[in-house]
Design an enzyme around this catalytic site. Structure first.
Site, short mmCIF file in Angstrom:
data_model
loop_
_atom_site.label_atom_id
_atom_site.label_comp_id
_atom_site.label_asym_id
_atom_site.label_seq_id
_atom_site.Cartn_x
_atom_site.Cartn_y
_atom_site.Cartn_z
CB CYS A 307 -0.83 -0.17 1.34
SG CYS A 307 -0.42 -0.24 3.05
CD GLU A 408 -3.14 0.40 -4.15
OE1 GLU A 408 -4.17 -0.07 -3.71
OE2 GLU A 408 -2.37 0.79 -3.40
P1 NAI Z 1 -9.86 -6.80 -1.45
O1 NAI Z 1 -10.20 -5.43 -0.92
O2 NAI Z 1 -11.20 -7.01 -1.85
O3 NAI Z 1 -9.88 -7.41 0.09
C1 NAI Z 1 -8.58 -7.41 1.36
C2 NAI Z 1 -9.89 -8.55 2.50
O4 NAI Z 1 -11.55 -8.18 2.45
C3 NAI Z 1 -10.10 -9.79 2.12
O5 NAI Z 1 -9.45 -10.46 2.97
C4 NAI Z 1 -11.26 -10.21 1.11
O6 NAI Z 1 -11.66 -11.92 1.20
C5 NAI Z 1 -12.15 -9.21 2.08
N1 NAI Z 1 -13.01 -8.90 1.53
C6 NAI Z 1 -12.91 -8.45 0.35
N2 NAI Z 1 -15.05 -8.29 0.05
C7 NAI Z 1 -15.27 -8.07 1.36
C8 NAI Z 1 -16.70 -7.56 1.31
N3 NAI Z 1 -17.52 -7.03 0.59
N4 NAI Z 1 -16.82 -7.33 3.02
C9 NAI Z 1 -15.71 -7.96 4.16
N5 NAI Z 1 -14.44 -8.13 3.32
C10 NAI Z 1 -14.09 -8.29 2.84
O7 NAI Z 1 -8.43 -6.61 -2.26
P2 NAI Z 1 -8.51 -8.04 -3.33
O8 NAI Z 1 -9.43 -7.87 -4.07
O9 NAI Z 1 -7.62 -8.57 -2.23
O10 NAI Z 1 -7.49 -6.38 -4.10
C11 NAI Z 1 -8.10 -5.20 -4.56
C12 NAI Z 1 -7.19 -4.63 -5.11
O11 NAI Z 1 -7.10 -3.98 -3.67
C13 NAI Z 1 -5.27 -4.55 -5.36
O12 NAI Z 1 -5.28 -5.02 -7.02
C14 NAI Z 1 -4.58 -3.58 -4.77
O13 NAI Z 1 -4.93 -2.53 -4.99
C15 NAI Z 1 -5.18 -2.87 -3.13
N6 NAI Z 1 -5.73 -3.65 -2.23
C16 NAI Z 1 -4.20 -3.08 -0.99
C17 NAI Z 1 -3.98 -3.46 0.35
C18 NAI Z 1 -3.85 -2.18 1.12
O14 NAI Z 1 -2.60 -3.09 1.87
N7 NAI Z 1 -4.09 -1.84 1.36
C19 NAI Z 1 -4.14 -4.83 0.62
C20 NAI Z 1 -5.03 -5.54 -0.82
C21 NAI Z 1 -5.41 -5.24 -1.86
#
Ligand code: NAI
Ligand code: MG
Length: 515
Positions: A307, A408
């Site tokens: 991030c 991002e």
């Molecule tokens: P995501 O935000 O969808 O997933 C992160 C977590 O949230 C996972 O445990 C997932 O199962 C959970 N999740 C997803 N949708 C949810 C919902 N509606 N309610 C509750 N929990 C939920 O991220 P994803 O799809 O893995 O990655 C997509 C993009 O997000 C990446 O390409 C990147 O740009 C960003 N990202 C940013 C991060 C950071 O450190 N801030 C970490 C991971 C991804």
């Protein structure tokens, strides 16, 4: 996958993790899921299956929240004396250290990060935050207030505040730093006296399962529950659960927004650590060699899947060409390949959809007219066993309004944006929806201070980049999030304040005045 198929020797505990179907950890026990569904634990370097994992559903989340509520309401954790809590949390840190090898190997096998990095950074940072937060357990204090009330003349009060845990907290974490994100969430919540339901990312469940094997017995049953599963099922069930008192989330801004809406419906506090598009700004008076190294680690460490990635490199025009030439020279030395090899610098992208997203952005940048001066495609060279490797990529000639500068990517893709002077750097740096971090490279301390004050970001690094510590608050401005993790701020985010009033002398004042 069998340990004997791997072309390196793995720790015995890692070998015994492979091939098994992993369960959920609820109420102090390993249990099967009510969904009877599993998902694969995959090695992104090879695309091969390592193990299976129970995919928890809403019923499992209900059971986990119930176990946590029972543990909280019966005082199983809150009534443990603060010094004992501290000792237990400290011991978690020590046990993590004792299991460094297997945790680092699993982190590498499951996430694709170089095992050397996981062993040198992810694991010790995780153990250290437990020890840091262990110290906080005995320092959760209120204040005494020398109260006076104008409408109750003659009355005396003893008034003080208490800081109390919020209750059962739901924690949802991403796949880029599985163990460390679990540690950042669990350690302060425990130190503040809460009970927890944690939902790891479905792409990387392994290290947290082993963590629970190692530390589970230290805590009373129900205090810490881990339910793996999909975001749209287990994640959503946790965020919508009526019986949780707080949500802590790290992940994408879009999922963060949905979770915030769920929190708003219940009027519970939500902390969010979302993404970034951080400017790493190099002035012509900087130590250029140090700045090159900072730019490299800012974007290529963890394959750019952080991030805090310094994904917009702002370089002053007067040094632009010379700086970019050296940047390319150093970036070319990156050893890409098997993350389990100790000399690998850049591993695969962690998931197939993330790989596709990064590849799509390479096309978008080229179509927008950015100039690809390094990489720009899939890496298929030596060491790339699977099909999720991306070449470290540098684009020059990027203008800040292009999508490659505003969105991002979360991969090893750097956009170089030229600027004229300090005002121009500040304008471009702040011209973004995100605000997680920023870097400033300069030898002019006045400028360093001015830029640190004016950049709209939760962290500003001067003449360094990408250092984080559990002691320093971490979080975002703008779309990068709400609230802070680490440091004292993290403890406060898991506490609520109570004011107590005790009348020591009553007043004969008109009772109808008082509220
Ligand atoms: P995501 O935000 O969808 O997933 C992160 C977590 O949230 C996972 O445990 C997932 O199962 C959970 N999740 C997803 N949708 C949810 C919902 N509606 N309610 C509750 N929990 C939920 O991220 P994803 O799809 O893995 O990655 C997509 C993009 O997000 C990446 O390409 C990147 O740009 C960003 N990202 C940013 C991060 C950071 O450190 N801030 C970490 C991971 C991804
Ligand atoms: Mg995996």
């Amino acid at each position: 996958m069998d340990a004997s198929i791997l072309n390196y020797t793995v720790n015995d505990n890692v070998a015994s993790f492979l091939n098994k179907t992993q369960k959920l950890y609820i109420g102090g026990k390993w249990v099967d899921t009510n969904s009877s569904k599993t998902f694969d634990v995959e090695d992104p370097a090879t695309g091969e299956k390592l193990a299976s994992c129970a995919a928890g559903n809403s019923k499992d989340i209900d059971l986990a929240v119930k176990a946590a509520r029972e543990a909280f309401d019966s005082g199983k954790w809150t009534s443990v004396p603060a010094n004992e809590k501290g000792k237990i949390i400290w011991k978690i840190g020590d046990l993590i250290d004792q299991h460094t090898e297997e945790l680092a190997q699993l982190e590498s096998l499951d996430n694709g990060k170089p095992v050397a990095v996981a062993g040198a950074a992810d694991v010790p940072l995780s153990s250290d935050i437990f020890r840091y937060m262990a110290g906080w357990a005995t320092k959760i204090e209120g204040e005494t207030i020398p109260i006076s009330v104008p409408y109750t003349p003659g009355a005396q009060y003893h008034s003080y505040t208490l800081r109390e845990p919020v209750g059962v907290v739901g924690q949802i974490i991403p796949w880029n730093f599985p163990l460390l994100m679990a540690a950042w969430k669990i350690a302060p919540a425990l130190a503040a006296g809460n009970c927890i339901v944690l939902k790891p990312a479905e792409q990387t469940p392994a290290s947290i399962l082993v963590l629970m094997e190692v530390i589970g017995d230290l805590l009373p049953p129900g205090v810490l529950n881990v339910v793996n599963g999909y975001g749209a099922e287990a994640g959503q069930a946790l965020a919508t659960s009526k019986r949780i008192a707080k949500i802590a989330f790290t992940g994408s801004d879009l999922s963060g927004q949905k979770i915030y809406e769920q929190g708003a419906k219940k009027l519970i506090p939500v902390t969010l650590e979302l993404g970034g598009k951080s400017p790493n700004i190099v002035f012509d008076d900087a130590d250029k060699e140090a700045a090159v190294m900072g730019a490299i680690s800012g974007i290529f460490a963890a394959t750019g899947q952080t991030c805090i990635a310094g994904s917009r490199l702002l370089v002053q025009k007067s040094i632009h060409d010379e700086f970019v030439a050296r940047l390319i020279e150093v970036a070319k030395t990156a050893k890409i390949g098997d993350p389990m090899s100790l000399d690998t610098h850049v591993g695969p992208v962690t998931t197939p959809p993330q790989f596709k997203k990064v590849m799509d952005y390479l096309d978008i940048a080229k179509a927008e007219g950015a100039n690809c001066v390094l990489g720009g495609g899939e890496y298929t060279g030596e060491g790339a066993k699977g099909s999720q490797f991306v070449e470290p990529t540098i684009f020059t000639g990027v203008s800040n309004d292009m999508r490659i500068a505003q969105e991002e990517v979360f991969g090893p893709v750097l956009s170089v944006i030229p600027f004229e002077d300090e005002a121009d750097a500040l304008r471009i740096g702040n011209d973004i929806n995100f605000g997680l971090a920023a870097g400033v490279w300069t030898s002019d301390m006045g400028r360093a201070i001015r830029m640190s004050e004016r950049l709209r970001a939760g962290t500003v690094w001067v003449n360094t980049y990408r250092v984080v510590s559990y002691m320093t608050p971490f979080g975002g401005y703008k779309r990068s999030g709400l609230g802070r993790e680490n440091g004292q701020q993290a403890i406060m985010a898991y506490l609520q304040q109570k004011s107590v009033w005790i009348a020591t002398e009553t007043s004969a004042a008109n009772p109808f005045v008082m509220k």
